[in-house]
Design an enzyme around this catalytic site. Sequence first.
Site, PDB file in Angstrom:
ATOM      1  N   GLU A 107       4.581 -11.020  -6.098  1.00 42.16           N
ATOM      2  CA  GLU A 107       3.497 -11.189  -7.063  1.00 42.16           C
ATOM      3  C   GLU A 107       3.823 -10.629  -8.438  1.00 42.16           C
ATOM      4  O   GLU A 107       3.124 -10.920  -9.414  1.00 42.16           O
ATOM      5  CB  GLU A 107       2.203 -10.549  -6.536  1.00 42.16           C
ATOM      6  CG  GLU A 107       2.194  -9.026  -6.453  1.00 42.16           C
ATOM      7  CD  GLU A 107       2.759  -8.477  -5.157  1.00 42.16           C
ATOM      8  OE1 GLU A 107       2.354  -7.376  -4.768  1.00 42.16           O
ATOM      9  OE2 GLU A 107       3.618  -9.136  -4.544  1.00 42.16           O
ATOM     10  N   HIS A 114       7.999  -7.485  -3.590  1.00 40.41           N
ATOM     11  CA  HIS A 114       6.710  -7.928  -4.155  1.00 40.41           C
ATOM     12  C   HIS A 114       6.872  -9.242  -4.918  1.00 40.41           C
ATOM     13  O   HIS A 114       7.265  -9.240  -6.095  1.00 40.41           O
ATOM     14  CB  HIS A 114       6.139  -6.849  -5.075  1.00 40.41           C
ATOM     15  CG  HIS A 114       5.638  -5.643  -4.359  1.00 40.41           C
ATOM     16  ND1 HIS A 114       4.335  -5.514  -3.941  1.00 40.41           N
ATOM     17  CD2 HIS A 114       6.279  -4.519  -3.951  1.00 40.41           C
ATOM     18  CE1 HIS A 114       4.188  -4.354  -3.317  1.00 40.41           C
ATOM     19  NE2 HIS A 114       5.355  -3.736  -3.315  1.00 40.41           N
ATOM     20  N   GLY A 141       0.826  -1.199   0.000  1.00 42.78           N
ATOM     21  CA  GLY A 141       0.000   0.000   0.000  1.00 42.78           C
ATOM     22  C   GLY A 141       0.859   1.247   0.000  1.00 42.78           C
ATOM     23  O   GLY A 141       2.047   1.200   0.336  1.00 42.78           O
ATOM     24  N   LYS A 180      -3.639  -8.063 -18.963  1.00 43.45           N
ATOM     25  CA  LYS A 180      -3.408  -8.202 -20.393  1.00 43.45           C
ATOM     26  C   LYS A 180      -3.103  -9.643 -20.811  1.00 43.45           C
ATOM     27  O   LYS A 180      -3.598 -10.107 -21.849  1.00 43.45           O
ATOM     28  CB  LYS A 180      -2.254  -7.289 -20.812  1.00 43.45           C
ATOM     29  CG  LYS A 180      -2.012  -7.225 -22.295  1.00 43.45           C
ATOM     30  CD  LYS A 180      -3.090  -6.440 -23.036  1.00 43.45           C
ATOM     31  CE  LYS A 180      -2.996  -4.965 -22.742  1.00 43.45           C
ATOM     32  NZ  LYS A 180      -3.950  -4.175 -23.549  1.00 43.45           N
ATOM     33  N   TYR A 221       3.917  -3.221   2.533  1.00 45.93           N
ATOM     34  CA  TYR A 221       3.164  -2.586   3.618  1.00 45.93           C
ATOM     35  C   TYR A 221       2.634  -3.652   4.580  1.00 45.93           C
ATOM     36  O   TYR A 221       2.574  -3.431   5.789  1.00 45.93           O
ATOM     37  CB  TYR A 221       2.005  -1.782   3.027  1.00 45.93           C
ATOM     38  CG  TYR A 221       1.199  -0.979   4.029  1.00 45.93           C
ATOM     39  CD1 TYR A 221       1.587   0.307   4.376  1.00 45.93           C
ATOM     40  CD2 TYR A 221       0.046  -1.501   4.603  1.00 45.93           C
ATOM     41  CE1 TYR A 221       0.843   1.053   5.285  1.00 45.93           C
ATOM     42  CE2 TYR A 221      -0.706  -0.765   5.499  1.00 45.93           C
ATOM     43  CZ  TYR A 221      -0.301   0.517   5.842  1.00 45.93           C
ATOM     44  OH  TYR A 221      -1.040   1.254   6.748  1.00 45.93           O
TER      45      TYR A 221
END
Length: 508
Positions: free
Chosen positions: A165, A163, A51, A364, A79
Amino acid sequence: MLVVIHFGSQVAHLIARRVRQLGVYSEILPHDVSAEAIMKLRPRGIILSGGPASVYEEGSPQVDPGIFSLGIPILGICYGMQLIGQQFGKVENKPIKEFGKALLRVKQAKGVFKGLKRAEQVWMSHGDSVTELKGFELLGSTKNCPVAAVANEAKRIYGVQFHPEVVHTLPGRKILENFVFGICNAEKDFNIADMRKTLVQEIRNTVRSKAVLMAISGGVDSTVAATLIQEAIGNKLHCVFIDHGFIRNGEKEEVDAAYQKLFKNYHSVDASEIFLRKLEGVSDPEQKRRIIGHTFIEVFEKKAKELEKQHPDIAFLGQGTIYPDRIESAQPSKTASKIKSHHNVTLPEKMHLKVIEPLKDFYKDDVRALGKQLNIPPAILQRHPFPGPGLAIRILGEITREKLALLKKADSIFIEELKKAGAYDKVWQALTAIFPVKSVGVMGDARTYQYIVSLRAVTSVDAMTADWAKLPHALLEKISTRIVNEVKGVNRVVYDITQKPPGTIEYE
């Protein structure tokens, strides 16, 4: 199932999608969800998203501390890790920030790091860092982040400052697999192969006996969305291509030829003068996007009224909005930071038509996979992403007819040379932009004072993160030489090597 608690990250939805790709159902919940509500869902694991806020700031999104006592495995990302740090230690603002690639030194290859190498490439996007933690082991660190990954195996609570992901964290899938299957003991029972069937049924349930006026751009997203709608409602779909004047050279002719074959009810509208007139003197990018978005709707509603004389059942406006569009417009979360407005999610409060967006929860690569199932021509599926506002947001500052003409010529040279070199299909997106400043140059022993053109080519999978494409120097030199020699009014070409984050793919 696993739950993802959303704290405003631009890539929170991507976490849930990665879990689903592993074959496990996941669901996104708001940050103020209670521990009691989570228990009712009986999830196998909880993931705390990233975040834009700082956990120690007044009014920052917090988590119900009761979740740390549920006995359910927890993975905090960015975060989310700082929330763990706030609960069990200390979080501070550090003078050195980390954005983009970083080298992770793996201290212990266990838990979520099981099977990782001693050094791994990860993707960072943070200014705050956890500085103290009680009861946790250190799993990894980077040069600028001593506490980059932690674990409390007794409580089954893990945190990573990077991150996992995003695609540019190379061991990201492995880390999530370790958490989902190794820590949470989840089972593969979710299959996205029926996505097409589900979407078609959802469209039928929404539209029922009404008709849809589809905004179609020539790009992948709107083409796939329109094809899904046509499969759902047949000839009740009316596709409309709006030429707003900011498309590439020869694009209108290409779009008309392709869509007349794909869709029975296809209409083409030349509204370029309307858009150019409304944007005269406008330089603020958000104002450009609002004007373009609202003008799109006005043009569509006018066209709808014309079509309603023959088809009075038109009640919906179809759009090819995908999830990154909504994320950057800060739609999915009340705690997300607004990056920029997208014309197809920046709509007037009063509309004559209801909006239907079949792809609003997809990325996408999902859209292209759907397109293959729908047998959409490869030339359309492999086309680089092109923003709805088109070249209007690649002319930084005020738009003029002169700048638009220059940009169209420079852009066509860039794309043409990429295709000749076999590089077009190797990059995610390539674009040309014109800066609102001029520079001194010399041509034929004479002084020039002309515009600067920027070339940008990036590699990506889902547009949430992107790296600059390492194009051959000889190719860049050829493109630069052609632009300066052939585009009158340009005397300097630069190549953008900024990653996303901290930059965005487009300039405005």
